[in-house]
Scaffold this motif. Structure first.
Motif, short mmCIF file in Angstrom:
data_model
loop_
_atom_site.label_atom_id
_atom_site.label_comp_id
_atom_site.label_asym_id
_atom_site.label_seq_id
_atom_site.Cartn_x
_atom_site.Cartn_y
_atom_site.Cartn_z
N LEU A 141 16.95 -21.51 19.30
CA LEU A 141 16.99 -20.06 19.13
C LEU A 141 17.43 -19.71 17.71
N CYS A 142 16.98 -18.57 17.22
CA CYS A 142 17.34 -18.16 15.87
C CYS A 142 18.75 -17.58 15.85
N ARG A 143 19.32 -17.52 14.66
CA ARG A 143 20.72 -17.13 14.51
C ARG A 143 20.99 -15.72 15.04
N SER A 190 15.53 -16.09 11.67
CA SER A 190 14.34 -15.42 12.18
C SER A 190 13.51 -14.89 11.02
N GLU A 191 12.22 -14.80 11.25
CA GLU A 191 11.34 -14.25 10.23
C GLU A 191 11.52 -12.74 10.17
N PRO A 192 11.63 -12.17 8.98
CA PRO A 192 11.77 -10.71 8.89
C PRO A 192 10.53 -10.00 9.38
N VAL A 193 10.73 -8.83 10.01
CA VAL A 193 9.61 -8.03 10.50
C VAL A 193 9.06 -7.24 9.31
N LEU A 194 7.87 -7.57 8.88
CA LEU A 194 7.26 -6.92 7.72
C LEU A 194 6.21 -5.92 8.15
N PRO A 195 5.95 -4.91 7.35
CA PRO A 195 4.89 -3.96 7.69
C PRO A 195 3.53 -4.65 7.64
N ILE A 196 2.62 -4.24 8.51
CA ILE A 196 1.28 -4.80 8.53
C ILE A 196 0.37 -3.94 7.67
N ASP A 197 -0.54 -4.57 6.95
CA ASP A 197 -1.41 -3.81 6.06
C ASP A 197 -2.55 -3.16 6.84
N ASP A 198 -3.08 -2.08 6.31
CA ASP A 198 -4.10 -1.30 6.99
C ASP A 198 -5.39 -2.09 7.22
N GLU A 199 -5.75 -2.95 6.28
CA GLU A 199 -6.99 -3.71 6.44
C GLU A 199 -6.94 -4.62 7.64
N THR A 200 -5.80 -5.26 7.87
CA THR A 200 -5.66 -6.14 9.03
C THR A 200 -5.75 -5.35 10.33
#
Length: 403
Positions: A141-143, A190-200
Motif C-alpha cells: 500500500l502507498c504511504r 502514490s502517484e499524484p492526480v494530474l489533470p487530463i488533457d482535452d485531446e485524450t
C-alpha cells in the motif's frame, strides 16, 4: 454468566430475586445480568435500573463486548465487532444504507483483526499499531493510504474510549504513533492526480456507452464529482435561471450542513438538453439509469433487426434473474467504463476524477485561485454566509464563460 441463545431483539426484564436483578438480551442474542443495589423494588434498585436501561439504549454494543463487567474486558476482536455495529448505524447514506466509509473502515481494521484478534484491547498499544502498519507496507500500500487507514484504527479506539470499553490512556498512547513521512519510510509513494488533457478526453468519448459519455461530458464541463453526477435528477436542477443550477441532495459535505450549488454553463446545458430529447422522466427519477439504458439499447436492437423475430426470441427475460440492472449508476461504473474506453481508443489510462482536476486547473489559470475554489465548491468550515454568497457569484461567472 452470559449465555448464548438464538438472536433476538434487545429487551429488558426486571426479576425478583431478593435484591434487584436486571436481565436482558442484546441484539446478538447473548443474555446479560447485573445485580442492582438495594432490595427489589427499592428506590435505589429502580434508579439503578433506569440508569442501566439508558446506558443500554445509548450504547447497545457495550454489553455485547464486555459481558457482566462493562470495564475493559473486551478482546480486540470483540471491540472491532462492536465498532462495526456502531459504524453501520452511524455512517449511513441519506437513503439509510451503510456508506462507503464503512467499507474503508473494514479494510483498515482487517490487519488488526488478523494480527491481534485475541489480544486484550487494553493491551493494544503503539508498538502493536506499528506492527499493523508494517503489514500494510509489506502488502504494497502507498504511504498516504497507510496513514489514512492507521488514522481509522485510532478512530476505533477513540470511540471505544468514549464508550468506556478501554481507558482513555489506551487511545492517547496510540496517538503517539506518528504518520509515515515522505522519504523516511520504505512505503511507496502514490502517484499524484494530474489533470487530463482535452485531446485524450475527446479520443475516449466515442468509445463510451451513451449514458456514461453524457456523464463524463458533464464532469468535463462542470468539475463536479462523479458521485454528484450519478445522482442528478430533474427536480434538483433549477432551469429557471441562467445558467442552470444543479443542487445535489447528497454530497460530500452535506453532513456538515453545507449547501452545494453547481452552475451548468452553455456546454453543460447543451449536453443535458440533447440527452433529454425524446425522454420523458419523472422529476425525482435518476437522469442516468442502467436499467433505462439497457431498455433503450434493446429497443434500438429490435428496431434495427432485419429478420423476423422467432417465437422463442420474443422475450428472453428471466423471471427471477440473479442480477438486475440498477436504477442508478455508481461512480465506480464510470471509472470502469472509462478504463475500457481508453484501452479501445489506444490512449493512456485516466480516471474520471482527473476531469475535476483539469477543470480546476483551467479555472485557476483563467480567473485565479479564489474562482477555482468557488467553482469546485471548496469552502472552509468557518466561512461566513457572506463568503458563501460571494463564492456562488464567482461560480456562476465561471460557468457562464467556461461551462
Amino acid at each position: 454468566m452470559a449465555r448464548k441463545r438464538n438472536p433476538a431483539p434487545a429487551y429488558i426484564k426486571h426479576t425478583k430475586s431478593g435484591r434487584g436483578r436486571l436481565q436482558w438480551y442484546d441484539a446478538a442474542g447473548i443474555r446479560h445480568e447485573k445485580l442492582l443495589p438495594g432490595l427489589f423494588g427499592s428506590p435505589e434498585s429502580l434508579a439503578a435500573k433506569a440508569r442501566l436501561e439508558l446506558e443500554i439504549a445509548t450504547s447497545p454494543a457495550a454489553p455485547l463486548v464486555t459481558g457482566i463487567d462493562p470495564r475493559y474486558g473486551a478482546s480486540v476482536a470483540e471491540l472491532l465487532v462492536a465498532f462495526l455495529e456502531h459504524a453501520e448505524r452511524y455512517y449511513r447514506d441519506p437513503d439509510g444504507k451503510p456508506g462507503s466509509e464503512v467499507v474503508s473502515l473494514k479494510r483498515s481494521i482487517k490487519p488488526v483483526r488478523e494480527l491481534y484478534a485475541d489480544l486484550s484491547a487494553v493491551e493494544f498499544g503503539p508498538k502493536a499499531l506499528a506492527v499493523v502498519r508494517q503489514s500494510m507496507v509489506r502488502a504494497g500500500l502507498c504511504r498516504n493510504l497507510i496513514n489514512k487507514r492507521i488514522d481509522r484504527v485510532k478512530r476505533v479506539f477513540k470511540w471505544a474510549a468514549s464508550e468506556e470499553l478501554v481507558p482513555v490512556t489506551t487511545y492517547e498512547a496510540l496517538r503517539t504513533l506518528a504518520g509515515l513521512r515522505r522519504g523516511r519510510t520504505e512505503a511507496k509513494e502514490s502517484e499524484p492526480v494530474l489533470p487530463i488533457d482535452d485531446e485524450t478526453v475527446r479520443a475516449t468519448l466515442p468509445h463510451l456507452p451513451h449514458y456514461i459519455r453524457v456523464m463524463v461530458e458533464l464532469l468535463w464541463h462542470t468539475g463536479m464529482r462523479p458521485s454528484e453526477v450519478v445522482a442528478m435528477t430533474l427536480d434538483r436542477i433549477d432551469r429557471s435561471v441562467a445558467p442552470w443550477v444543479y443542487r445535489p441532495a447528497h454530497h460530500k459535505t452535506a453532513h456538515r450542513g453545507k449547501a452545494r450549488a453547481i452552475p451548468l454553463g452553455p456546454n453543460a446545458r447543451a449536453v443535458l438538453t440533447a440527452f433529454l430529447v425524446d425522454r420523458s422522466l419523472t422529476p425525482d427519477a435518476p437522469l442516468f439509469s442502467p436499467k433505462r439504458a439497457r431498455d433503450e439499447r434493446f429497443e434500438q436492437l429490435r428496431l434495427g433487426r432485419k429478420t423476423k423475430v422467432q417465437p422463442s426470441q420474443v422475450s428472453r427475460k428471466k423471471t427471477n434473474p440473479k442480477r438486475k440492472p440498477s436504477e442508478r449508476y455508481t461512480a465506480h461504473a464510470i471509472t470502469q467504463a472509462v478504463a475500457i474506453a481508453t484501452e479501445k481508443a489506444g490512449v493512456p489510462h485516466w480516471h474520471p476524477y482527473q476531469l475535476r482536476h483539469a477543470f480546476g486547473t483551467k479555472v485557476r489559470k483563467l480567473f485565479g485561485l479564489e474562482h477555482a475554489g468557488a467553482a469546485l465548491g471548496h469552502t472552509k468550515m468557518s466561512a461566513t454566509e457572506v463568503y458563501a454568497q460571494r463564492d456562488s457569484a464567482l461560480a456562476v461567472e465561471v460557468a457562464a464563460k467556461l461551462g
